[in-house]
Design a protein around this motif. Structure first.
Motif, PDB file in Angstrom:
ATOM      1  N   CYS B  72      -5.058  11.402   1.293  1.00  0.00           N
ATOM      2  CA  CYS B  72      -5.079   9.568   0.558  1.00  0.00           C
ATOM      3  C   CYS B  72      -3.206  10.558  -0.006  1.00  0.00           C
ATOM      4  O   CYS B  72      -3.167  11.442  -0.439  1.00  0.00           O
ATOM      5  CB  CYS B  72      -5.544   9.696  -0.618  1.00  0.00           C
ATOM      6  N   MET B  74      -0.917   8.893  -2.250  1.00  0.00           N
ATOM      7  CA  MET B  74      -1.462   8.119  -3.935  1.00  0.00           C
ATOM      8  C   MET B  74      -2.261   7.567  -4.603  1.00  0.00           C
ATOM      9  O   MET B  74      -1.983   8.616  -5.928  1.00  0.00           O
ATOM     10  CB  MET B  74      -0.878   6.241  -3.274  1.00  0.00           C
ATOM     11  N   ALA B  75      -3.405   6.812  -4.431  1.00  0.00           N
ATOM     12  CA  ALA B  75      -4.150   6.868  -5.655  1.00  0.00           C
ATOM     13  C   ALA B  75      -5.464   8.268  -5.922  1.00  0.00           C
ATOM     14  O   ALA B  75      -5.438   8.423  -7.178  1.00  0.00           O
ATOM     15  CB  ALA B  75      -5.330   5.824  -4.773  1.00  0.00           C
ATOM     16  N   ALA B 143     -21.201   4.367  -1.068  1.00  0.00           N
ATOM     17  CA  ALA B 143     -19.980   3.511  -1.398  1.00  0.00           C
ATOM     18  C   ALA B 143     -20.878   2.049  -1.691  1.00  0.00           C
ATOM     19  O   ALA B 143     -20.133   2.029  -2.820  1.00  0.00           O
ATOM     20  CB  ALA B 143     -18.647   3.289  -0.477  1.00  0.00           C
ATOM     21  N   ALA B 144     -21.621   1.738  -0.490  1.00  0.00           N
ATOM     22  CA  ALA B 144     -22.368   1.095  -0.839  1.00  0.00           C
ATOM     23  C   ALA B 144     -23.495   0.937  -2.432  1.00  0.00           C
ATOM     24  O   ALA B 144     -23.509  -0.375  -3.503  1.00  0.00           O
ATOM     25  CB  ALA B 144     -23.242   0.374  -0.031  1.00  0.00           C
ATOM     26  N   ILE B 148     -18.864   1.320  -4.242  1.00  0.00           N
ATOM     27  CA  ILE B 148     -16.923   0.594  -4.452  1.00  0.00           C
ATOM     28  C   ILE B 148     -16.783   0.945  -2.638  1.00  0.00           C
ATOM     29  O   ILE B 148     -17.171   1.155  -1.645  1.00  0.00           O
ATOM     30  CB  ILE B 148     -17.086   3.019  -4.032  1.00  0.00           C
ATOM     31  N   GLN B 149     -15.738  -0.206  -2.840  1.00  0.00           N
ATOM     32  CA  GLN B 149     -14.666  -0.542  -1.307  1.00  0.00           C
ATOM     33  C   GLN B 149     -14.562   0.432  -0.481  1.00  0.00           C
ATOM     34  O   GLN B 149     -13.008   1.288  -0.976  1.00  0.00           O
ATOM     35  CB  GLN B 149     -14.404  -2.270  -1.367  1.00  0.00           C
ATOM     36  N   TYR B 150     -14.000   0.449   0.917  1.00  0.00           N
ATOM     37  CA  TYR B 150     -13.283   1.149   0.859  1.00  0.00           C
ATOM     38  C   TYR B 150     -12.831   0.845   2.676  1.00  0.00           C
ATOM     39  O   TYR B 150     -14.572  -0.258   3.267  1.00  0.00           O
ATOM     40  CB  TYR B 150     -13.123   2.519   1.496  1.00  0.00           C
ATOM     41  N   ARG B 151     -11.790   0.998   3.561  1.00  0.00           N
ATOM     42  CA  ARG B 151     -11.644   0.660   4.624  1.00  0.00           C
ATOM     43  C   ARG B 151     -10.525   1.266   4.951  1.00  0.00           C
ATOM     44  O   ARG B 151      -9.847   2.081   5.243  1.00  0.00           O
ATOM     45  CB  ARG B 151     -11.116  -0.991   4.541  1.00  0.00           C
ATOM     46  N   ASP B 159      -7.802   1.540   2.880  1.00  0.00           N
ATOM     47  CA  ASP B 159      -7.665   1.022   1.344  1.00  0.00           C
ATOM     48  C   ASP B 159      -9.005   1.575   0.997  1.00  0.00           C
ATOM     49  O   ASP B 159     -10.134   1.110   1.574  1.00  0.00           O
ATOM     50  CB  ASP B 159      -7.220  -0.848   1.687  1.00  0.00           C
ATOM     51  N   HIS B 160      -9.543   1.311  -0.470  1.00  0.00           N
ATOM     52  CA  HIS B 160     -10.316   1.938  -1.407  1.00  0.00           C
ATOM     53  C   HIS B 160     -10.225   1.318  -2.682  1.00  0.00           C
ATOM     54  O   HIS B 160      -8.893   1.701  -3.094  1.00  0.00           O
ATOM     55  CB  HIS B 160     -10.622   3.031  -0.987  1.00  0.00           C
ATOM     56  N   SER B 162     -10.551   2.727  -6.265  1.00  0.00           N
ATOM     57  CA  SER B 162     -10.395   3.876  -7.439  1.00  0.00           C
ATOM     58  C   SER B 162     -11.789   3.904  -8.305  1.00  0.00           C
ATOM     59  O   SER B 162     -10.795   4.177  -9.412  1.00  0.00           O
ATOM     60  CB  SER B 162      -8.892   3.978  -7.232  1.00  0.00           C
ATOM     61  N   LEU B 180      -6.799   4.277 -14.090  1.00  0.00           N
ATOM     62  CA  LEU B 180      -6.539   5.438 -13.147  1.00  0.00           C
ATOM     63  C   LEU B 180      -4.883   5.605 -14.637  1.00  0.00           C
ATOM     64  O   LEU B 180      -4.531   5.152 -14.431  1.00  0.00           O
ATOM     65  CB  LEU B 180      -5.480   5.258 -11.573  1.00  0.00           C
ATOM     66  N   VAL B 218       1.946  13.353  -7.286  1.00  0.00           N
ATOM     67  CA  VAL B 218       2.668  12.088  -6.385  1.00  0.00           C
ATOM     68  C   VAL B 218       3.105  11.962  -5.211  1.00  0.00           C
ATOM     69  O   VAL B 218       4.123  12.900  -5.750  1.00  0.00           O
ATOM     70  CB  VAL B 218       2.347  10.434  -7.299  1.00  0.00           C
ATOM     71  N   ARG B 222       3.157   5.397   1.295  1.00  0.00           N
ATOM     72  CA  ARG B 222       2.701   5.909   3.013  1.00  0.00           C
ATOM     73  C   ARG B 222       3.509   4.458   2.892  1.00  0.00           C
ATOM     74  O   ARG B 222       4.306   4.015   2.435  1.00  0.00           O
ATOM     75  CB  ARG B 222       1.392   5.378   2.915  1.00  0.00           C
TER      76      ARG B 222
END
Lengths: 266, 224
Positions: B72, B74-75, B143-144, B148-151, B159-160, B162, B180, B218, B222
């Protein structure tokens, strides 16, 4: 031929092993060809479409009778036993008892009041899984004659028509509506349905890149991000799914199972 | 290898042994879990050092759980920085009782070796920090459970959200934060409270808050 034999042997083993819960390939599930799929969800990449592999999908939503058979074999998933972390207080509330449908929940009605965890456990017992959003969306885009009817006013009207019906009406039995091109019934006309990646639908990008990560969780701004804003009807479904927690249950939320189509894959 | 680092590695080995002992002693029996414990979702985990464990076995003490992926850009570096900032803002006695569990959303690529490489690169040596992965299907369930959401985006990026989730020793959610950088004051207060509640002897060590802890690691942004 060896593969066919293996498939039959596995089917028999599954049918026995899962205690009557039929795996999809022996239950006459619909075969959905995959392909390049243009979702209403932004792909997040430069590609406008995603690849969906061929898959099998239950022709109807899972019924009360089918889910009852599941909880009879799986004590852990009976109402009262399923922990609050996995299913909220509405879990199977419309049934009379933990293993008793009673007069309100009819055997051939879709089961509702099931959490994502419970739906997943049911599909896993059938050696299957919940469909992904892309799979569900692809199957639901078909009407009786075409694979992608999303631009047709009649298809859009059908979706919006269902949304405008009062939700306190008794649910119809599964399969009452004619099947679509693939022989899949009731995708838009009966209940909302869980997808496996319900928690993947409304994420924003990197938190720093797009400002407030919570921003996209709201329907209004989220809808702006869809590829075709006119596909509002589908966007509503995404908005609902992404508002849920995995333990959530509602009186109008059911599910059906899917499976990779191994024969098409090879 | 000089004496100092040998001593460090001995100390770290000892710390590991203590953590393991602690784990063995405190794994809550599944049946006895509170109804709202996230440990009812209890998949097998594989940690950066190859150690096999389960989600419930990471309990037994207060911990922050978050999800990330090693490549990853960035985040995720920011998540690590944020966790460090939180850690540093805690009194030393409390800090030593706080676990930090980072679960990969990219289990196909985040092998134990890849997780280990990240730990080395980011100098994550404290045994209280665990980097781990589960199967892809179990990752979705974790995650569920954590909200937490991620794709996966198909180009290797995700995408997720944080989100950091504070769990008590039995896996109940005490607090969550998506802020953050500088630690979220409310989240920090919840952690202090939890550490105090888990052990009444958590005071008196002096607060070692360090303000400017962001390492600004950092990497390149992307391409979208």
């Amino acid at each position: 031929l060896p593969r066919l034999i293996a498939t039959v042997v596995m089917a028999l083993a599954f049918a026995g092993g899962a205690g009557g819960a039929e795996p999809l390939h022996s239950a006459g599930a619909a075969r959905i060809p995959g392909g390049e799929w243009r979702s209403v969800l932004p792909t997040g990449t430069k590609e406008p479409s995603v690849r969906v592999e061929p898959f099998l999908l239950d022709r109807t939503s899972v019924t009360n009778a089918q889910f009852l058979a599941f909880v009879r074999r799986n004590e852990r998933w009976r109402r009262g036993n399923a922990p609050a972390a996995l299913a909220d207080s509405g879990y199977l509330k419309q049934w009379r008892g933990p293993v008793d449908l009673g007069p309100v929940a009819l055997p051939d009605q879709p089961v509702t009041g099931v959490s994502w965890f419970a739906a997943r456990a049911y599909c896993e017992a059938r050696h299957a899984r919940l469909p992904s959003w892309y799979e569900w969306e692809l199957a639901a885009a078909a009407d009786e004659t075409t694979q992608d009817a999303r631009r047709q006013p009649a298809w859009q009207q059908r979706l919006l028509g269902w949304y405008s019906k009062p939700s306190n009406r008794a649910l119809a039995n599964v399969g009452a509506e004619p099947g679509n091109l693939y022989g899949v019934h009731d995708l838009h006309s009966l209940v909302w349905e869980w997808v496996d990646d319900f928690n993947a639908l409304m994420v924003s990008g990197d938190s720093r890149e797009r400002g407030d990560p919570d921003q996209l969780k709201f329907c209004g701004s989220g809808a702006m991000a869809f590829q075709n804003p006119d596909e509002y009807a589908v966007a509503m479904r995404i908005a609902l799914l992404s508002s849920l927690q995995a333990r959530s249950t509602t009186a109008n939320l059911g599910f059906r199972c899917a499976q990779d189509d191994e024969e098409q894959h090879r | 290898m000089n004496g100092r680092s040998l001593q460090d590695s001995r100390r770290s080995l000892l710390a590991w042994a203590l953590v393991l002992l602690n784990l063995l002693a405190s794994v809550p029996a599944l049946a006895a879990l509170p109804p709202d414990s996230l440990f009812h979702v209890n998949p097998a985990l594989e940690a950066a050092n190859g150690r096999k464990t389960t989600f419930a076995a990471t309990g037994g003490h207060v911990q922050i759980v978050t999800m990330f992926y090693a490549s990853c850009p960035m985040a995720c570096p920011l998540i690590i920085d944020t966790l460090r900032n939180i850690d540093r803002a805690l009194p030393a006695a409390g800090r030593s009782k706080l676990g930090i569990l980072m679960l990969s959303i990219d289990p196909e690529r985040d092998t134990p070796a890849a997780l280990n490489a990240l730990a080395v690169e980011r100098r994550i040596t404290d045994p209280r920090w665990v980097l781990a992965r589960a199967t892809p299907s179990d990752t979705r369930a974790l995650a569920a459970a954590l909200g937490i959401q991620y794709r996966a985006l198909g180009n290797g990026d995700f995408d997720h959200s944080s989100t950091m989730v504070l769990l008590d020793s039995e896996g109940r959610v005490l607090a969550r934060s998506s802020k953050l950088g500088t630690p979220d004051a409310e989240f920090l207060a919840a952690i202090r409270k939890a550490l105090g509640a888990e052990s009444t002897a958590a005071t008196g060590e002096g607060d070692t808050t360090s303000g400017a802890a962001t390492t600004a690691a950092v990497k390149s942004g992307r391409a979208r």
